[in-house]
Design an enzyme around this catalytic site. Structure first.
Site, mmCIF file in Angstrom:
data_model
loop_
_atom_site.group_PDB
_atom_site.id
_atom_site.type_symbol
_atom_site.label_atom_id
_atom_site.label_comp_id
_atom_site.label_asym_id
_atom_site.label_seq_id
_atom_site.Cartn_x
_atom_site.Cartn_y
_atom_site.Cartn_z
ATOM 1 N N GLU A 1 46.325 64.465 83.028
ATOM 2 C CA GLU A 1 47.145 63.736 82.054
ATOM 3 C C GLU A 1 47.647 62.446 82.693
ATOM 4 O O GLU A 1 47.551 62.273 83.914
ATOM 5 C CB GLU A 1 48.335 64.593 81.614
ATOM 6 C CG GLU A 1 47.970 65.588 80.535
ATOM 7 C CD GLU A 1 49.183 66.325 79.980
ATOM 8 O OE1 GLU A 1 50.270 66.215 80.568
ATOM 9 O OE2 GLU A 1 49.020 67.011 78.968
ATOM 10 N N ARG B 1 54.809 56.726 80.514
ATOM 11 C CA ARG B 1 55.165 56.849 79.099
ATOM 12 C C ARG B 1 56.077 55.732 78.588
ATOM 13 O O ARG B 1 55.913 55.260 77.471
ATOM 14 C CB ARG B 1 55.908 58.168 78.888
ATOM 15 C CG ARG B 1 54.971 59.289 78.675
ATOM 16 C CD ARG B 1 55.695 60.462 78.096
ATOM 17 N NE ARG B 1 54.696 61.473 77.799
ATOM 18 C CZ ARG B 1 54.932 62.762 77.711
ATOM 19 N NH1 ARG B 1 56.151 63.204 77.858
ATOM 20 N NH2 ARG B 1 53.970 63.606 77.435
ATOM 21 N N ARG C 1 60.187 61.538 83.027
ATOM 22 C CA ARG C 1 59.477 62.779 83.335
ATOM 23 C C ARG C 1 57.969 62.555 83.413
ATOM 24 O O ARG C 1 57.378 61.868 82.568
ATOM 25 C CB ARG C 1 59.770 63.790 82.218
ATOM 26 C CG ARG C 1 58.956 65.049 82.287
ATOM 27 C CD ARG C 1 59.174 65.880 81.036
ATOM 28 N NE ARG C 1 58.602 65.250 79.874
ATOM 29 C CZ ARG C 1 57.741 65.837 79.039
ATOM 30 N NH1 ARG C 1 57.367 67.073 79.244
ATOM 31 N NH2 ARG C 1 57.267 65.200 77.997
#
Ligand SMILES: Cc1cc2nc3c(=O)[nH]c(=O)nc-3n(C[C@H](O)[C@H](O)[C@H](O)COP(=O)(O)OP(=O)(O)OC[C@H]3O[C@@H](n4cnc5c(N)ncnc54)[C@H](O)[C@@H]3O)c2cc1C
Length: 532
Positions: A125, A290, A384
């Protein structure tokens, strides 16, 4: 102590060393199983399996288990994503205990994907340097994990699950928690019930529903942070909220998610003109951290150019089989992701901040432990790393169980009688007009892009809403408290770091390279100064 005079029915006290767990997501159920055969009561706002982010997790769990991978590599990726404020000792501890917790989940019956030789299949990921995500059928990890755990919990006679019990308050005596007060019938009952407890474990999940656009279930409304803060617990890093860059933008609340794994498998982000805008913004393009991708998508949407996840080439005809959950959400909205790009927008997805806990999950209040998204362990820093949150939930839930066992060394074997009267009905918690206003204000002023002025306005508005609603309305007070802590910490952090971006101070500043520790008293003092 309870904050109002309304009648409270004490739950008949069994005279046993009761442990109450608030929340039936991964953290709560894993902790309950690890505590067996000690008697445990799990109070969950919704029937277990519903109303929990855990059941919605699509990617999987990160664990350094492949041949080329090491704990050091996983730690380096976690630290890099965390933007300078990861507690490395805590992160190392989480990472090194990860493989054992995966083996626990396998023993509970979780059907993680395996290759033809029976080895765990590990996928990659964003921002992970190795393939280290254990998955189930592409995007079904959360559902499969929860199904296996729920079945195991149902077979464990020492665990009593009370569904539809919305916990509203922690009962505190000085700096000691001695139980909780909950409202049955999915929070609709006129009578509240008190559960005395030797130990309370808070596992109530995230804060998404304090915002207008979120991927979290309705029950994730920040109640846990609010409840703990209202009895004086220290809250850490509340300003760090993670926005998922690719929520599917079809006007649904909560917004369905197009998992990061799609970008991991090569899907690209394009605007209406077909331009792949992330290549202009970061060398890793769609696989950038992100927060960078979320701001990129936000900018395209704000500018009216639109943002779309194009999976037609990278995934194409394999979509229904590889990503069945995302496929179903798209098809329901009339979008066929095999042939059409998916409209996306950023949505609140994960709260890095929460109730401060130590390595054994102990909060700053005696008798109160916490695990999962409601906490701040320090492992995520300001941002995160994908798939580290389920890992954090299981690792610290297990550590809490060990810690509590150490304090109550003599397990008393006990089987709960089949409990009567618990609700199996799936009732969605309602948004009051005040909550709808709060959600709008939070998205506008404490969202993907923040300013000092906007946050000042937000803090004043939250105080006004609290006064309008009255501090005695406990459930709203919990939500407003959490919102105030997020807003105040974001106002005080005059820099940009990780999930926190201030357009009036767009760079990180060395003076702020530290975690935030804040109490409700601090937030109230700052709010009073801004009002004055
Ligand atoms: C769509 C989506 C996809 C995700 N994908 C991944 C992923 O692939 N990998 C990953 O690591 N993380 C992922 N995450 C994040 C991860 O799922 C969560 O951080 C994690 O599941 C949190 O677990 P938890 O047990 O702390 O909380 P939850 O699973 O949210 O459970 C909270 C529980 O508390 C209950 N509750 C809440 N308030 C109260 C109250 N007042 N009284 C009683 N009960 C209450 C809820 O009903 C629920 O039972 C994802 C999140 C979302 C939303």
């Amino acid at each position: 102590m309870p904050s109002n005079t309304e009648s409270i029915r004490p739950q008949s006290w069994q005279g046993i060393d009761d442990i109450v767990i608030i929340g039936g997501g991964l953290a709560g159920l894993f902790c309950a199983l690890k505590l067996a055969p000690r008697p445990v009561t799990v109070l969950a706002a919704a029937p277990i399996g519903f109303g929990a982010s855990s059941a919605w997790a699509q990617g999987g769990i990160a664990a350094a288990m492949s041949e080329g991978d090491t704990f050091d590599k996983h730690l380096a990726d976690t630290v890099a994503a965390g933007a300078g404020t990861v507690d490395e000792k805590m992160a190392r501890l989480m990472i090194s205990e990860g493989p054992d917790r995966i083996r626990d989940l396998l023993a509970y019956g979780v059907p993680f994907d395996r290759d033809l030789e029976g080895q765990l299949l590990l996928s990659r990921e964003a921002a992970h340097s190795e393939r280290r995500i254990v998955r189930v059928k592409g995007d079904r990890a959360g559902k499969a994990i929860m199904e296996a755990l729920i079945a195991t919990v149902r077979r464990t006679p020492s665990i009593r699950v009370m569904q539809g019990y919305v916990v509203e308050e922690l009962i505190s005596e000085g700096r000691f928690v001695s139980g909780v007060i909950a409202r049955p019938d999915a929070g609709q009952s006129k009578t509240r019930v008190a559960f005395p407890a030797r130990a309370v474990v808070l596992c109530s999940g995230g804060v998404g529903h304090l915002y207008q656009v979120t991927t979290n279930p309705t029950e994730a409304r920040g109640a846990g942070v609010g409840m703990a803060a209202r009895i004086g617990a220290v809250i850490a890093d509340p300003e760090f909220v993670q926005f998922h860059p690719t929520a599917i933008d079809i006007g649904r609340d909560p917004a369905p998610l197009a998992t990061e794994a799609l970008r991991g498998d090569g899907a690209t982000l394009v605007n209406t003109a077909g331009h792949r805008f992330m290549t202009d913004l970061h060398p890793d393009a769609e696989l950038a951290p992100r927060d960078v991708v979320a701001r990129g998508v936000f900018a395209e949407v704000q500018a009216g150019r639109g943002a779309f996840l194009d999976c037609t080439k990278a995934v194409g005809a394999h979509f229904p089989e590889l990503f069945p959950t995302v496929y179903a959400s798209c098809m329901e909205a009339g979008i066929d992701p095999v042939t059409q790009p998916i409209p996306v927008a950023p949505a609140v997805h994960y709260h890095m901040g929460g109730v401060l806990v130590d390595a054994d999950g102990r909060t700053s209040i005696d008798g109160l432990w916490a695990a999962g998204e409601v906490t701040s362990t320090g492992v995520h820093g300001a941002n995160r790393l994908a798939s580290n949150s389920l890992l954090e939930a299981v690792v610290f839930a297990a550590r809490i169980a060990e810690n509590i066992k150490g304090m109550m060394p003599e397990p008393r074997l006990y089987e709960w009688p089949k409990s009567a009267g618990e609700s199996d009905d799936l009732v969605t918690l309602e948004d009051s007009p005040q909550l709808m206003k709060l959600r709008r204000l939070m998205s506008a002023n404490a969202g993907v892009i923040r300013t000092g002025e906007g946050l000042k306005t937000l803090i004043r508005e939250i105080v006004a809403l609290e006064e309008e609603r009255g501090r005695t309305r406990v459930r709203f007070a919990n939500m407003a408290t959490t919102a105030k802590l997020i807003a105040t910490a974001a106002y005080l952090r005059e820099e940009s770091r990780g999930g926190h971006y201030r357009s009036d101070c767009p760079e990180p500043r060395e003076a702020f390279r530290h975690r935030t520790f804040i109490t409700l008293k601090d937030a109230d003092r700052i709010a009073a100064e801004l009002a004055g």
